[in-house]
Design a protein around this motif. Structure first.
Motif, PDB file in Angstrom:
ATOM      1  N   THR A 318     -76.673  -2.361 -64.402  1.00  0.00           N
ATOM      2  CA  THR A 318     -75.261  -2.646 -64.113  1.00  0.00           C
ATOM      3  C   THR A 318     -75.129  -3.607 -62.952  1.00  0.00           C
ATOM      4  O   THR A 318     -74.040  -4.036 -62.627  1.00  0.00           O
ATOM      5  N   GLY A 319     -76.217  -3.918 -62.306  1.00  0.00           N
ATOM      6  CA  GLY A 319     -76.197  -4.844 -61.188  1.00  0.00           C
ATOM      7  C   GLY A 319     -77.590  -5.395 -60.988  1.00  0.00           C
ATOM      8  O   GLY A 319     -78.548  -4.987 -61.633  1.00  0.00           O
ATOM      9  N   THR A 320     -77.742  -6.342 -60.132  1.00  0.00           N
ATOM     10  CA  THR A 320     -79.025  -6.963 -59.888  1.00  0.00           C
ATOM     11  C   THR A 320     -79.534  -6.549 -58.520  1.00  0.00           C
ATOM     12  O   THR A 320     -78.780  -6.358 -57.580  1.00  0.00           O
ATOM     13  N   VAL A 321     -80.844  -6.407 -58.441  1.00  0.00           N
ATOM     14  CA  VAL A 321     -81.472  -6.131 -57.165  1.00  0.00           C
ATOM     15  C   VAL A 321     -81.469  -7.426 -56.360  1.00  0.00           C
ATOM     16  O   VAL A 321     -81.694  -8.504 -56.894  1.00  0.00           O
ATOM     17  N   ARG A 322     -81.203  -7.333 -55.076  1.00  0.00           N
ATOM     18  CA  ARG A 322     -81.136  -8.534 -54.252  1.00  0.00           C
ATOM     19  C   ARG A 322     -82.457  -9.295 -54.323  1.00  0.00           C
ATOM     20  O   ARG A 322     -83.525  -8.731 -54.557  1.00  0.00           O
ATOM     21  N   GLU A 323     -82.366 -10.604 -54.089  1.00  0.00           N
ATOM     22  CA  GLU A 323     -83.541 -11.438 -54.185  1.00  0.00           C
ATOM     23  C   GLU A 323     -84.477 -11.267 -52.996  1.00  0.00           C
ATOM     24  O   GLU A 323     -85.690 -11.224 -53.146  1.00  0.00           O
ATOM     25  N   ALA A 324     -83.940 -11.199 -51.790  1.00  0.00           N
ATOM     26  CA  ALA A 324     -84.778 -11.106 -50.595  1.00  0.00           C
ATOM     27  C   ALA A 324     -85.504  -9.769 -50.564  1.00  0.00           C
ATOM     28  O   ALA A 324     -84.882  -8.724 -50.722  1.00  0.00           O
ATOM     29  N   PRO A 325     -86.825  -9.766 -50.348  1.00  0.00           N
ATOM     30  CA  PRO A 325     -87.551  -8.499 -50.323  1.00  0.00           C
ATOM     31  C   PRO A 325     -87.296  -7.660 -49.077  1.00  0.00           C
ATOM     32  O   PRO A 325     -87.552  -6.463 -49.075  1.00  0.00           O
ATOM     33  N   VAL A 326     -86.805  -8.279 -48.001  1.00  0.00           N
ATOM     34  CA  VAL A 326     -86.585  -7.555 -46.748  1.00  0.00           C
ATOM     35  C   VAL A 326     -85.165  -7.838 -46.269  1.00  0.00           C
ATOM     36  O   VAL A 326     -84.729  -8.994 -46.247  1.00  0.00           O
ATOM     37  N   ARG A 327     -84.458  -6.785 -45.902  1.00  0.00           N
ATOM     38  CA  ARG A 327     -83.138  -6.929 -45.297  1.00  0.00           C
ATOM     39  C   ARG A 327     -83.088  -6.019 -44.078  1.00  0.00           C
ATOM     40  O   ARG A 327     -83.368  -4.823 -44.166  1.00  0.00           O
ATOM     41  N   VAL A 328     -82.741  -6.609 -42.940  1.00  0.00           N
ATOM     42  CA  VAL A 328     -82.672  -5.833 -41.703  1.00  0.00           C
ATOM     43  C   VAL A 328     -81.335  -6.091 -41.032  1.00  0.00           C
ATOM     44  O   VAL A 328     -80.738  -7.169 -41.174  1.00  0.00           O
ATOM     45  N   HIS A 329     -80.872  -5.095 -40.311  1.00  0.00           N
ATOM     46  CA  HIS A 329     -79.647  -5.241 -39.545  1.00  0.00           C
ATOM     47  C   HIS A 329     -80.006  -5.508 -38.091  1.00  0.00           C
ATOM     48  O   HIS A 329     -80.749  -4.752 -37.466  1.00  0.00           O
ATOM     49  N   VAL A 330     -79.488  -6.608 -37.559  1.00  0.00           N
ATOM     50  CA  VAL A 330     -79.719  -6.977 -36.171  1.00  0.00           C
ATOM     51  C   VAL A 330     -78.597  -6.376 -35.336  1.00  0.00           C
ATOM     52  O   VAL A 330     -77.417  -6.669 -35.548  1.00  0.00           O
ATOM     53  N   GLY A 331     -78.948  -5.520 -34.409  1.00  0.00           N
ATOM     54  CA  GLY A 331     -77.961  -4.875 -33.565  1.00  0.00           C
ATOM     55  C   GLY A 331     -77.486  -5.768 -32.441  1.00  0.00           C
ATOM     56  O   GLY A 331     -77.957  -6.895 -32.252  1.00  0.00           O
ATOM     57  N   GLY A 332     -76.552  -5.264 -31.660  1.00  0.00           N
ATOM     58  CA  GLY A 332     -76.025  -6.006 -30.537  1.00  0.00           C
ATOM     59  C   GLY A 332     -74.848  -6.874 -30.911  1.00  0.00           C
ATOM     60  O   GLY A 332     -74.551  -7.097 -32.088  1.00  0.00           O
ATOM     61  N   ALA A 333     -74.160  -7.377 -29.897  1.00  0.00           N
ATOM     62  CA  ALA A 333     -72.991  -8.223 -30.111  1.00  0.00           C
ATOM     63  C   ALA A 333     -73.397  -9.494 -30.848  1.00  0.00           C
ATOM     64  O   ALA A 333     -74.334 -10.177 -30.449  1.00  0.00           O
ATOM     65  N   GLY A 334     -72.697  -9.785 -31.936  1.00  0.00           N
ATOM     66  CA  GLY A 334     -72.995 -10.973 -32.724  1.00  0.00           C
ATOM     67  C   GLY A 334     -74.143 -10.813 -33.693  1.00  0.00           C
ATOM     68  O   GLY A 334     -74.586 -11.791 -34.302  1.00  0.00           O
ATOM     69  N   GLY A 335     -74.639  -9.590 -33.859  1.00  0.00           N
ATOM     70  CA  GLY A 335     -75.714  -9.364 -34.819  1.00  0.00           C
ATOM     71  C   GLY A 335     -75.180  -9.286 -36.241  1.00  0.00           C
ATOM     72  O   GLY A 335     -74.126  -9.827 -36.557  1.00  0.00           O
ATOM     73  N   GLY A 336     -75.879  -8.606 -37.094  1.00  0.00           N
ATOM     74  CA  GLY A 336     -75.482  -8.477 -38.493  1.00  0.00           C
ATOM     75  C   GLY A 336     -76.707  -8.424 -39.373  1.00  0.00           C
ATOM     76  O   GLY A 336     -77.839  -8.324 -38.899  1.00  0.00           O
ATOM     77  N   TRP A 337     -76.502  -8.473 -40.659  1.00  0.00           N
ATOM     78  CA  TRP A 337     -77.597  -8.357 -41.611  1.00  0.00           C
ATOM     79  C   TRP A 337     -78.337  -9.689 -41.745  1.00  0.00           C
ATOM     80  O   TRP A 337     -77.733 -10.754 -41.746  1.00  0.00           O
ATOM     81  N   ARG A 338     -79.660  -9.598 -41.881  1.00  0.00           N
ATOM     82  CA  ARG A 338     -80.508 -10.764 -42.109  1.00  0.00           C
ATOM     83  C   ARG A 338     -81.372 -10.508 -43.341  1.00  0.00           C
ATOM     84  O   ARG A 338     -81.957  -9.435 -43.481  1.00  0.00           O
ATOM     85  N   ASP A 339     -81.453 -11.488 -44.212  1.00  0.00           N
ATOM     86  CA  ASP A 339     -82.392 -11.445 -45.329  1.00  0.00           C
ATOM     87  C   ASP A 339     -83.654 -12.198 -44.930  1.00  0.00           C
ATOM     88  O   ASP A 339     -83.573 -13.340 -44.444  1.00  0.00           O
ATOM     89  N   LEU A 340     -84.818 -11.572 -45.140  1.00  0.00           N
ATOM     90  CA  LEU A 340     -86.090 -12.134 -44.719  1.00  0.00           C
ATOM     91  C   LEU A 340     -87.072 -12.153 -45.880  1.00  0.00           C
ATOM     92  O   LEU A 340     -87.025 -11.301 -46.765  1.00  0.00           O
ATOM     93  N   PRO A 341     -87.995 -13.114 -45.877  1.00  0.00           N
ATOM     94  CA  PRO A 341     -89.013 -13.148 -46.939  1.00  0.00           C
ATOM     95  C   PRO A 341     -90.108 -12.115 -46.758  1.00  0.00           C
ATOM     96  O   PRO A 341     -90.814 -11.778 -47.710  1.00  0.00           O
TER      97      PRO A 341
END
Length: 555
Positions: A318-341
């Motif tokens: 019903t949906g696709t698995v994301r392409e990036a094998p690694v996803r991490v959340h960067v904490g702190g002000a101005g952080g957010g999610w990052r997709d990594l190889p």
């Protein structure tokens, strides 16, 4: 009817894909007999869907409550869900001895699955914490029928997490021991104990000797707790049959890993990721701003896990698995999610040195006098936030109360003119002198915001003894401290801070300073120690600084 309503409300709240099937037949308390005659109580959630694959969950935490809802949600996505109570728990026979029977019981359960008329020849596994350990116990021997694993806040080997830095993870182990024992008492009695703030557990965490702490916390002597106190040395044969990391190269199933930056098993789980990558596997890794058992971790694991199982067990996606094998959340002000190889990402190791005046700078160490403090195990430095078993007490907290203690030293940078984004392994090299040969070194990295609040980012502890850490000609010992990995953005105007202290109790068992055995120690000896930071002893923390142009992904 209530189960159906609860699952619909939960699916909507969690934004899960629409149910493929609503008719779920539930068979409870199936007596599954394993090779040594023990009966394991098992529930089966059967969707009204021909050829549906199977998801196996084995757990010591019971099959009701949240697990009942999770099983129904997964069954409505088109899976036969089989949930089983590990031996000695949830009505299953035998005695619970952590990790000992999980491989054989798992193989016998798989053999039972193969004999069921609804068996389709493929299965996956799902679970968090101990539910993940049992996956690794079975995975290497499950064969090609195992098509997918979802390992949440867990690892294939627990020995290193139990004795982090060769100390003892007292809060985690004793709290878990009390939690398991609490499942055997009446519900009302348990609620009353929780309402009182668990005074018996609090007393046990401060009790000496530790061999009596399980009885103080639970009223009974717990065999595995006693064994973990006895078999704590790295050479102990006890753990060789209770860890499964040496067989990771035999695992062929695709693995999705989900964890949090303040999870108690994160370092070990990332070692599993690296070991699988070394075999050529492509595990999926998600690390978010979560603690062990936090609601956010559960929601993320359910969403990611159902997508992963759906993709690899052959159901109509019903949906696709994301392409990036690694996803991490960067904490702190101005952080957010990052997709990594991959993990860890490319980074520039940057040393922040301890300087006189309790300054933290990237410039090299300069001639300076050491800074010292007295550590008293009778009044141990308290642990505050960080990776703990209980989610409500874990995670980032304002560290100013503990930093105000005389047994905690801090080095702080000037306010940053530009953001510093740290993603990857974090380590420190601390040079010290001590009048005692037996001591602990606790190091914590914090983000000090514009209001002066000091938020913990990551930390680590090492237990010293004269055999493992001999002193140099000046009496100094160099202590390499592996901190928890991190992903954090230190915003402009914020400051970096490094804490050094002699412990973090009760997260780690206090070091008595005497060299007495872990479980039997009762004599407490305080002592003075100096942190040395001159050019010959350049104490520093090493941060993996990533490229500043990385951008957060849309939520």
């Amino acid at each position: 009817m209530l189960d159906r309503l609860a699952s619909r409300l939960a699916a909507a709240a969690l934004r899960l894909p629409p149910a493929r099937v609503r008719r779920i037949a539930v068979t409870r308390d199936i007596p599954l007999r394993v090779r040594d005659g023990v009966t394991l109580r098992t529930d089966h959630y059967a969707p009204d869907l021909a050829g549906a694959p199977t998801v196996l969950i084995r757990t010591p935490y019971g099959r009701g409550g949240p697990m009942r809802l999770l099983c129904r949600l997964a069954a409505e996505q088109g899976f036969h869900v089989v949930i089983q109570s590990c031996r000695g728990t949830g009505g299953s026979g035998g005695s619970f001895d952590p990790f000992v029977h999980e491989r054989d019981d798992g193989l016998d359960t798989l053999d039972w699955l193969r004999r069921q008329p609804w068996w389709g020849g493929a299965f996956g596994m799902f679970g968090a914490s101990y539910q993940g350990f049992v996956q690794w116990a079975l995975a290497a021997d499950a064969g090609d029928e195992l098509r997918a694993m979802v390992a949440v806040a867990t690892a294939s080997a627990t020995r290193d997490s139990t004795y982090a830095g060769e100390s003892f993870a007292l809060d985690t182990v004793l709290t878990w021991t009390e939690l398991l024992q609490a499942q055997t008492v009446p519900w009302l009695a348990r609620q009353w104990e929780l309402k009182r703030g668990q005074p018996r557990l609090a007393a046990a965490l401060s009790h000496l000797p530790l061999i009596e702490a399980d009885r103080v916390a639970t009223g009974v002597t717990v065999p595995f707790f006693q064994e973990w106190l006895r078999h704590h040395t790295p050479q102990a044969d006890y753990w060789r049959s209770r860890v499964f990391d040496e067989r990771l190269h035999l695992v062929r199933a695709p693995v999705a890993m989900v964890s949090g930056w303040h999870d108690i098993f994160l370092p070990a789980q990332l070692r599993d990721y690296a070991a699988l990558r070394a075999t050529g596997a492509r595990p999926r890794l998600t690390v978010g701003p979560w603690t062990h058992g936090s609601p956010g971790l559960f929601v993320a694991a359910l969403r990611e896990g159902l997508r992963w199982l759906d993709t690899h067990l052959g159901a109509d996606a019903t949906g696709t698995v994301r392409e990036a094998p690694v996803r991490v959340h960067v904490g702190g002000a101005g952080g957010g999610w990052r997709d990594l190889p991959d993990w860890p990402p490319p980074a520039r190791p940057t040393r922040w040195y301890l300087h006189p005046g309790f300054a933290l700078r990237t410039s090299a160490a300069v001639p300076s006098a050491p800074d010292g403090f007295w550590y008293d195990p009778a009044d141990p430095t308290p642990s505050l936030g960080g990776p703990l078993l209980v989610a409500q007490r874990a995670g980032p907290v304002d560290n100013r109360p503990v930093e105000a203690r005389p047994d905690v030293l801090t080095w702080t940078s000037e306010p940053l003119s530009d953001a510093v984004e740290v993603v990857g392994p974090v380590r420190a090299e601390i040079h010290l002198r001590s009048e005692l040969s037996y001591l602990d070194v606790f190091v914590r990295l914090c983000d000090v915001d514009r209001r002066g609040r000091s938020w913990n980012v990551c930390d680590g502890l090492v237990r010293l003894d004269p055999q493992r850490f001999p002193a140099d000609a000046t009496g100094a010992v160099v202590v390499p401290v592996e901190l928890w990995p991190a992903a954090h953005r230190f915003a402009p105007g914020h400051r970096l801070r490094l804490q050094i202290s002699g412990g973090a109790h009760p997260r780690y068992a206090r070091n008595p300073g005497t060299g007495e055995p872990l479980g039997a120690a009762v004599t407490l000896r305080g002592g003075y120690r100096e942190i040395v930071h001159d050019p010959d002893h350049p104490s520093a923390v090493v941060l993996p600084v990533v490229h500043s142009a990385s951008q957060p992904l849309p939520r």
